[in-house]
Design a protein around this motif. Sequence first.
Motif, PDB file in Angstrom:
ATOM      1  N   GLU A 214       0.838  -1.208   0.000  1.00 18.24           N
ATOM      2  CA  GLU A 214       0.000   0.000   0.000  1.00 18.24           C
ATOM      3  C   GLU A 214       0.870   1.254   0.000  1.00 18.24           C
ATOM      4  O   GLU A 214       2.097   1.188   0.144  1.00 18.24           O
ATOM      5  CB  GLU A 214      -0.897  -0.001   1.250  1.00 18.24           C
ATOM      6  N   GLY A 215       0.207   2.409  -0.146  1.00 18.87           N
ATOM      7  CA  GLY A 215       0.776   3.731   0.058  1.00 18.87           C
ATOM      8  C   GLY A 215       2.155   3.983  -0.488  1.00 18.87           C
ATOM      9  O   GLY A 215       3.043   4.407   0.255  1.00 18.87           O
TER      10      GLY A 215
ATOM     11  N   TYR B  29       7.371   1.606  -0.462  1.00 16.02           N
ATOM     12  CA  TYR B  29       5.975   1.243  -0.226  1.00 16.02           C
ATOM     13  C   TYR B  29       5.875   0.475   1.081  1.00 16.02           C
ATOM     14  O   TYR B  29       6.882  -0.033   1.597  1.00 16.02           O
ATOM     15  CB  TYR B  29       5.402   0.423  -1.387  1.00 16.02           C
TER      16      TYR B  29
ATOM     17  N   ALA C 204       0.759   3.764   4.462  1.00 19.36           N
ATOM     18  CA  ALA C 204       1.356   4.680   3.489  1.00 19.36           C
ATOM     19  C   ALA C 204       2.687   5.194   4.021  1.00 19.36           C
ATOM     20  O   ALA C 204       2.886   5.287   5.236  1.00 19.36           O
ATOM     21  CB  ALA C 204       0.421   5.848   3.200  1.00 19.36           C
TER      22      ALA C 204
ATOM     23  N   ASP D  38      -3.688   7.695   4.780  1.00 19.17           N
ATOM     24  CA  ASP D  38      -2.930   8.087   3.592  1.00 19.17           C
ATOM     25  C   ASP D  38      -2.467   9.539   3.707  1.00 19.17           C
ATOM     26  O   ASP D  38      -2.987  10.301   4.521  1.00 19.17           O
ATOM     27  CB  ASP D  38      -3.787   7.903   2.339  1.00 19.17           C
TER      28      ASP D  38
ATOM     29  N   GLY E 110      -7.905   7.701   0.695  1.00 17.68           N
ATOM     30  CA  GLY E 110      -6.910   8.422  -0.074  1.00 17.68           C
ATOM     31  C   GLY E 110      -7.231   9.901  -0.205  1.00 17.68           C
ATOM     32  O   GLY E 110      -8.384  10.318  -0.084  1.00 17.68           O
TER      33      GLY E 110
ATOM     34  N   ASP F 145     -10.290   3.851  -3.188  1.00 19.20           N
ATOM     35  CA  ASP F 145      -9.255   3.761  -2.156  1.00 19.20           C
ATOM     36  C   ASP F 145      -8.251   4.901  -2.337  1.00 19.20           C
ATOM     37  O   ASP F 145      -8.532   6.034  -1.987  1.00 19.20           O
ATOM     38  CB  ASP F 145      -8.586   2.387  -2.228  1.00 19.20           C
ATOM     39  N   GLY F 146      -7.073   4.629  -2.893  1.00 15.94           N
ATOM     40  CA  GLY F 146      -6.071   5.672  -3.067  1.00 15.94           C
ATOM     41  C   GLY F 146      -6.320   6.505  -4.309  1.00 15.94           C
ATOM     42  O   GLY F 146      -6.912   6.031  -5.286  1.00 15.94           O
TER      43      GLY F 146
ATOM     44  N   LYS G 151      -4.334   9.608  -6.934  1.00 16.20           N
ATOM     45  CA  LYS G 151      -3.167  10.396  -7.320  1.00 16.20           C
ATOM     46  C   LYS G 151      -3.566  11.297  -8.482  1.00 16.20           C
ATOM     47  O   LYS G 151      -4.536  11.031  -9.190  1.00 16.20           O
ATOM     48  CB  LYS G 151      -2.004   9.487  -7.754  1.00 16.20           C
TER      49      LYS G 151
ATOM     50  N   GLY H 119      -7.793   4.290  -7.254  1.00 14.65           N
ATOM     51  CA  GLY H 119      -7.665   2.856  -7.024  1.00 14.65           C
ATOM     52  C   GLY H 119      -8.927   2.269  -6.417  1.00 14.65           C
ATOM     53  O   GLY H 119      -9.822   2.993  -5.977  1.00 14.65           O
TER      54      GLY H 119
ATOM     55  N   ASN I  42      -3.788   1.103  -4.292  1.00 11.88           N
ATOM     56  CA  ASN I  42      -2.974   2.309  -4.376  1.00 11.88           C
ATOM     57  C   ASN I  42      -1.846   2.119  -5.377  1.00 11.88           C
ATOM     58  O   ASN I  42      -1.561   1.002  -5.817  1.00 11.88           O
ATOM     59  CB  ASN I  42      -2.425   2.691  -3.004  1.00 11.88           C
TER      60      ASN I  42
END
Length: 300
Positions: A35-36, A46, A75, A121, A167, A220-221, A223, A233, A267
């Motif tokens: 993750e993260g 990670y 994360a 996160d 996230g 979830d995550g 970016k 994600g 993520n």
Amino acid sequence: MIKRHLLGTMLALVLTSAAHAADIKVVNDDAWFAEGPIWYQDKLFYVEYGRGTVTVWDGKKNDIFWKMDGCGPSAVLPTTTGEFLVTCYDNNTIGRISADGKTLPAYDKDTDGKPFSGPNDFAPDKDGGVYFTGSGKGGPLIDASAYYIGKDGSVKKVAGDLHNANGLVMSNDGKILYLVETEDNRIIEFDVSSDHTLSNRRVFLRLDDLFPNQPHIWPDGIKMDKEGEMYIGQSPRSLDSPGKIIVVDKDAKLLRTLSVPSPSMPNFAFGPDEKVLYVMALDQIDAAPWHGKVYEVPNK
């Protein structure tokens, strides 16, 4: 209008794509709930929640950079001072790690003396500070929060009454903070003030609206790339409905999707020049140690 909406949705789905299996590289074939991640100094950092570690991949091999039993990392993020922060989901702290991997005193409460609940996160800003989410206890409880760590080390709560906050990411101009509410299957946004406080909470995107009559989306995550496109994600709740990485534009319109040969991809991180994505993926989603993989996936 309904017909036009349906046609628009169908066109968006036609434009989506999945990375070709032959182009996908496995970076770690024995990750335990990776993750993260973050690409930093030509390496991929990670966490592995199942191992309690921060792992680093240098392009050839994976090594353990840091480990703490009971942390439950979700994360990792380098700071402007050269240290690293790690969200310790299980022991409700923000861990601090020196540049050479030594454990430093953790953050365990905000400036009001209140503890965190499920740190999850990170999202750095341009002022050298970091936002992070506290997911709360999940389920129906509206008990999640968001915090800001200043360059002076102060930790201030900047948002409350969130539903399973997950996230989060800053807009490229630093004026908007986007945040995932996983249980509500949506992404909300806030205006960011010069003093790092948040205001004008509103909904940016309801994930289920992008995929009507399809299995529930569990975001979830997130970016954001240099062009302002948002990557989202997923952590699906069933192996019968594998997830995907969803890419939308600044107006929350679906651009494309990316997939890997694993059902869950919570993520990811951009590699050099954003030409690849490093995707944290799970094959085992129902029990520890949550076996999975880390993939290198061509981007665009």
